[in-house]
Design an enzyme around this catalytic site. Structure first.
Site, PDB file in Angstrom:
ATOM      1  N   THR A 161       0.669  -1.124   0.038  1.00  0.00           N
ATOM      2  CA  THR A 161       0.191   0.115  -0.168  1.00  0.00           C
ATOM      3  C   THR A 161       0.867   1.221  -0.067  1.00  0.00           C
ATOM      4  O   THR A 161       1.743   1.385   0.825  1.00  0.00           O
ATOM      5  CB  THR A 161      -0.823  -0.039   1.173  1.00  0.00           C
ATOM      6  OG1 THR A 161      -1.831  -0.863   1.198  1.00  0.00           O
ATOM      7  CG2 THR A 161      -1.647   1.434   1.043  1.00  0.00           C
ATOM      8  N   PHE A 179       1.148   4.868   0.734  1.00  0.00           N
ATOM      9  CA  PHE A 179       0.731   6.337   1.319  1.00  0.00           C
ATOM     10  C   PHE A 179       1.353   7.547   1.099  1.00  0.00           C
ATOM     11  O   PHE A 179       2.402   7.605   0.686  1.00  0.00           O
ATOM     12  CB  PHE A 179       1.002   6.015   2.962  1.00  0.00           C
ATOM     13  CG  PHE A 179       0.480   4.853   3.531  1.00  0.00           C
ATOM     14  CD1 PHE A 179      -0.803   4.858   4.223  1.00  0.00           C
ATOM     15  CD2 PHE A 179       1.039   3.555   3.540  1.00  0.00           C
ATOM     16  CE1 PHE A 179      -1.520   3.601   4.761  1.00  0.00           C
ATOM     17  CE2 PHE A 179       0.401   2.424   3.908  1.00  0.00           C
ATOM     18  CZ  PHE A 179      -1.010   2.444   4.679  1.00  0.00           C
TER      19      PHE A 179
END
Length: 384
Positions: free
Chosen positions: A271, A273
């Site tokens: 992921t 960010f």
């Protein structure tokens, strides 16, 4: 060794004597490191005093990246580069704290992947402010209740998190830096076996990332979305036949059993960010630019924008459209460019892009971020 400590002895020539000598050497080096760390801290305090009264950002992502890259390049070993980076991220975090307390908003509560990503990016020294929604993180930064915010942008398996892109339309905030984190999921519960589980809670993203595992191992269990993985874990104390999907560290935080780990359907699960702030970083050298733009509703409008970027040899690493609220069938485009679009050499290109779009907003220019494995907090790579 402390002067009042009793002397430790071992038979001459024994293994114990050799180990004791090595430990004395380690103690001496630790004393030297302690002195040097405090000298560094004193310099950080001096920087803070010279900035006193100036409302300037203390997070300088490119400067920190330069420091880390230089140290990795100079590292002769045997200390692994990833361990060196993890240690120095905490040193840099402490240095910022010495200059001024730093408030960091993230999608809470404590124990979410956003929380762990924030600590991986900024260390443990800031004051972390959990928020209920991604929109609340943006609002806290835009309203200057927080100095920085950490928001998820996209997952390698499930794609873009639309809420984050939508909030860039709503709030005037800027991207300061990025960090890409490897995500691994565990099934947690107060129960001691899978046979007892009839309900599984988690955020929609982890539920989707573990869908095949759940279908295989808990086919009859109800799957219920929650606001976050940490929120899912808090429900388990009152529900002995329920489980939550989340980070392994949630087990220790909530006294839970780990029934299975890892359970994500694909192991290469990352992921990305963004670290956002209320102002642009205004640093000299930056690697990447993210923009939001709209184009006229006519044939070839998007092609014209992309062709101008290609003509300058700029690599486009992400392009995504999102609906504009209140304007049906109208879309805004989010793009990542591998360049600093604010540099003088792109001044003419920026003017051309402005002419060929209805609106164009630079969300931020920032350094290419590190890759961190959230399972152990060790930095895997300095760049994507």
């Amino acid at each position: 060794m402390h002067p009042d400590s009793p002397a430790k002895t071992a038979p001459p020539g024994s293994l114990e004597e050799a180990l004791l000598e090595i430990r004395h050497g380690i103690d001496a080096l630790d004393d030297d490191i302690l002195i040097l760390l405090n000298k560094r801290a004193a310099l950080s305090l001096e920087v803070g005093r010279r900035k006193d009264g100036r409302d300037s950002a203390i997070f300088k992502p490119f400067r920190e990246q330069e420091v880390l890259a230089r140290l990795v390049g100079a590292n002769p070993g045997p200390l692994p580069a990833g361990h060196l980076l993890s240690v120095y991220r905490e040193i840099l975090s402490s240095s910022r704290r010495l200059q001024r307390p730093e408030r960091v908003a993230y999608l809470g509560p404590e124990g979410t992947f956003s929380n762990f990503a924030a600590m991986a990016a900024l260390g443990h020294s800031p004051d972390f402010l959990p928020q209920t929604t991604i929109g609340d993180v943006f609002a806290a930064v835009a309203g200057k209740q927080a100095d920085l915010g950490v928001v998820p942008l996209e997952n390698s398996l499930q794609g873009t998190i639309g809420q984050s892109l939508d909030n860039f339309q709503r709030y005037n905030v800027f991207i300061q830096a990025e960090i890409t984190c490897r995500v691994s999921h565990a099934l947690l519960s107060t129960a001691t076996s899978l046979d007892a589980i009839d309900t599984v809670y988690s955020h929609p993203q982890p539920l989707a990332q573990c869908a095949a595992w759940l279908k295989t191992h808990l086919p009859r269990a109800r799957v219920i979305p929650t606001d976050s993985t940490a929120a899912a874990a808090t429900r388990l104390a009152a529900e002995p036949t329920a489980a939550a999907i989340g980070h392994l560290r949630l087990a220790g935080m909530h006294t839970l059993n780990v029934l299975a780990s890892p359970i994500e359907d694909l192991p290469d699960n990352w992921t990305r960010f963004f670290i956002i702030g209320p102002e642009d970083t205004k640093q000299q050298t930056r690697d990447k630019t993210s923009i939001l733009f709209t184009v006229p509703n006519k044939p070839g409008a998007l092609h014209h924008v992309l062709s101008h970027l290609a003509g300058e040899g700029i690599n486009l690493t992400k392009l995504e459209s999102r609906p504009i609220r209140g304007e049906k069938w109208q879309y805004v485009f989010f793009a990542d460019l591998q360049c600093d679009l604010t540099r003088e050499e792109y001044k003419k290109l920026l003017a051309t892009l402005t002419e060929n779009t209805h609106s164009l907003r630079i969300l931020g220019c920032y350094p290419a971020g590190p890759q961190v494995d959230l399972a152990d907090g060790v930095t895997a790579k300095m760049e994507e």
